[in-house]
Design a protein around this motif. Structure first.
Motif, PDB file in Angstrom:
ATOM      1  N   LYS A  20       0.859  -0.948   0.251  1.00  0.00           N
ATOM      2  CA  LYS A  20       0.098   0.269  -0.153  1.00  0.00           C
ATOM      3  C   LYS A  20       1.173   1.377  -0.173  1.00  0.00           C
ATOM      4  O   LYS A  20       1.329   1.469   0.573  1.00  0.00           O
ATOM      5  CB  LYS A  20      -0.634  -0.056   1.294  1.00  0.00           C
ATOM      6  CG  LYS A  20      -1.661   1.051   1.093  1.00  0.00           C
ATOM      7  CD  LYS A  20      -2.646   0.912   2.501  1.00  0.00           C
ATOM      8  CE  LYS A  20      -3.742   2.101   2.224  1.00  0.00           C
ATOM      9  NZ  LYS A  20      -4.853   2.279   3.830  1.00  0.00           N
ATOM     10  N   LYS A  23      -0.310   7.935  -3.695  1.00  0.00           N
ATOM     11  CA  LYS A  23      -0.074   8.262  -5.020  1.00  0.00           C
ATOM     12  C   LYS A  23       0.317   8.917  -5.210  1.00  0.00           C
ATOM     13  O   LYS A  23       0.173  10.156  -4.502  1.00  0.00           O
ATOM     14  CB  LYS A  23      -1.772   8.442  -5.256  1.00  0.00           C
ATOM     15  CG  LYS A  23      -1.651   8.724  -6.584  1.00  0.00           C
ATOM     16  CD  LYS A  23      -3.148   9.692  -6.770  1.00  0.00           C
ATOM     17  CE  LYS A  23      -3.241  10.527  -7.946  1.00  0.00           C
ATOM     18  NZ  LYS A  23      -4.283  10.870  -8.829  1.00  0.00           N
ATOM     19  N   LYS A  64      -0.452   4.793  -8.487  1.00  0.00           N
ATOM     20  CA  LYS A  64      -1.394   5.129  -8.509  1.00  0.00           C
ATOM     21  C   LYS A  64      -2.592   3.367  -8.305  1.00  0.00           C
ATOM     22  O   LYS A  64      -1.557   2.577  -8.517  1.00  0.00           O
ATOM     23  CB  LYS A  64      -2.026   5.359  -9.290  1.00  0.00           C
ATOM     24  CG  LYS A  64      -1.571   7.039 -10.318  1.00  0.00           C
ATOM     25  CD  LYS A  64      -2.570   6.939 -11.798  1.00  0.00           C
ATOM     26  CE  LYS A  64      -1.552   8.675 -12.241  1.00  0.00           C
ATOM     27  NZ  LYS A  64      -2.852   9.131 -12.705  1.00  0.00           N
ATOM     28  N   TRP A  65      -3.435   3.408  -7.407  1.00  0.00           N
ATOM     29  CA  TRP A  65      -3.520   2.621  -6.690  1.00  0.00           C
ATOM     30  C   TRP A  65      -3.043   1.163  -6.202  1.00  0.00           C
ATOM     31  O   TRP A  65      -3.431   0.285  -6.981  1.00  0.00           O
ATOM     32  CB  TRP A  65      -4.762   1.753  -8.174  1.00  0.00           C
ATOM     33  CG  TRP A  65      -5.721   3.282  -8.205  1.00  0.00           C
ATOM     34  CD1 TRP A  65      -6.871   3.735  -7.695  1.00  0.00           C
ATOM     35  CD2 TRP A  65      -5.621   4.020 -10.423  1.00  0.00           C
ATOM     36  NE1 TRP A  65      -7.234   4.406  -8.536  1.00  0.00           N
ATOM     37  CE2 TRP A  65      -6.439   4.990 -10.147  1.00  0.00           C
ATOM     38  CE3 TRP A  65      -4.732   4.243 -10.545  1.00  0.00           C
ATOM     39  CZ2 TRP A  65      -7.107   6.021 -11.118  1.00  0.00           C
ATOM     40  CZ3 TRP A  65      -5.026   4.923 -11.465  1.00  0.00           C
ATOM     41  CH2 TRP A  65      -6.153   6.099 -11.692  1.00  0.00           C
ATOM     42  N   ASN A  66      -2.126   1.781  -5.799  1.00  0.00           N
ATOM     43  CA  ASN A  66      -0.901   1.141  -5.339  1.00  0.00           C
ATOM     44  C   ASN A  66      -0.693   0.041  -6.335  1.00  0.00           C
ATOM     45  O   ASN A  66      -0.544  -1.718  -6.272  1.00  0.00           O
ATOM     46  CB  ASN A  66      -1.861   0.117  -4.364  1.00  0.00           C
ATOM     47  CG  ASN A  66      -2.100   0.423  -3.138  1.00  0.00           C
ATOM     48  OD1 ASN A  66      -1.422   1.422  -2.913  1.00  0.00           O
ATOM     49  ND2 ASN A  66      -3.644   0.587  -3.206  1.00  0.00           N
ATOM     50  N   THR A  67      -0.432   0.710  -7.362  1.00  0.00           N
ATOM     51  CA  THR A  67       0.329  -0.157  -8.987  1.00  0.00           C
ATOM     52  C   THR A  67       1.423   0.652  -9.434  1.00  0.00           C
ATOM     53  O   THR A  67       1.250   2.407  -9.473  1.00  0.00           O
ATOM     54  CB  THR A  67      -0.577  -0.501  -9.683  1.00  0.00           C
ATOM     55  OG1 THR A  67      -1.992  -1.130  -8.904  1.00  0.00           O
ATOM     56  CG2 THR A  67      -0.052  -0.459 -10.908  1.00  0.00           C
ATOM     57  N   HIS A  82       1.657  -5.119 -10.228  1.00  0.00           N
ATOM     58  CA  HIS A  82       0.906  -5.724  -9.566  1.00  0.00           C
ATOM     59  C   HIS A  82       0.829  -7.110  -8.981  1.00  0.00           C
ATOM     60  O   HIS A  82       1.159  -7.831  -9.801  1.00  0.00           O
ATOM     61  CB  HIS A  82      -0.760  -5.351  -9.674  1.00  0.00           C
ATOM     62  CG  HIS A  82      -1.604  -5.045  -8.175  1.00  0.00           C
ATOM     63  ND1 HIS A  82      -1.563  -4.026  -7.858  1.00  0.00           N
ATOM     64  CD2 HIS A  82      -2.130  -6.144  -7.867  1.00  0.00           C
ATOM     65  CE1 HIS A  82      -2.805  -3.820  -6.861  1.00  0.00           C
ATOM     66  NE2 HIS A  82      -2.992  -5.281  -6.900  1.00  0.00           N
ATOM     67  N   MET A 142      -5.163   8.021 -16.747  1.00  0.00           N
ATOM     68  CA  MET A 142      -5.597   7.469 -15.840  1.00  0.00           C
ATOM     69  C   MET A 142      -5.542   8.692 -14.790  1.00  0.00           C
ATOM     70  O   MET A 142      -4.109   9.249 -14.561  1.00  0.00           O
ATOM     71  CB  MET A 142      -4.993   6.060 -15.395  1.00  0.00           C
ATOM     72  CG  MET A 142      -5.654   4.914 -15.873  1.00  0.00           C
ATOM     73  SD  MET A 142      -4.291   3.320 -15.339  1.00  0.00           S
ATOM     74  CE  MET A 142      -3.649   2.772 -16.273  1.00  0.00           C
TER      75      MET A 142
END
Length: 142
Positions: A20, A23, A64-67, A82, A142
């Motif tokens: 986690k 961002k 972003k988005w844990n990626t 991921h 995104m």
């Protein structure tokens, strides 16, 4: 009164062991994500990042988005990866246009995946070729 030295908190791991990470744009959050990847996945993440940066020296990076995401200025994001429990999923956002296409199909049109497990050898030459091709395609906004 003596105070204990403060240590940066280790990032929490979400389901499947995905780090986690807040961002943010740039190399630092991507490196923080890679450092927090559990076990063998961290070495794999480091190698993926090295290949991407060597193949596309002017690549933009973000988390972003844990990626971790990789893209080109004014073109959008072309790749992300991921952590899952037993593998790392590399996503090529326009992978349906790569030749040959990465092996993993997606429910989203045009998206292709490459799932890498601990004992899977990474075909670095093929991966670099996919990265090169993907970086020349319009990316995802995104």
């Amino acid at each position: 009164m003596a105070t204990k030295p403060s240590h940066a908190a280790e990032p929490a791991l979400l389901s499947g062991g995905n780090p986690k990470i807040p961002k943010a744009y740039g190399d630092a959050p991507v490196q923080a994500y890679i450092a927090a990847m559990p076990g063998w996945k961290s070495d794999l993440g480091r190698r993926l990042d090295e290949i991407i940066a060597a193949t596309v020296p002017d690549v933009n990076k973000a988390v972003k988005w844990n990626t971790p995401l990789y893209g080109m200025a004014d073109q959008g994001w072309f790749l992300g990866f991921h952590c899952f429990t037993r593998y790392v999923k590399v996503t090529f956002f326009n992978g349906g246009f790569l030749d040959p296409m990465p092996p993993g199909a997606s429910k989203t049109a045009g998206v292709r995946h490459l799932d890498l497990r601990e004992d899977d050898p990474l075909d670095e030459e093929q991966f670099a070729d996919w990265v090169r091709q993907a970086s020349r395609l319009p990316g995802e906004r995104m």
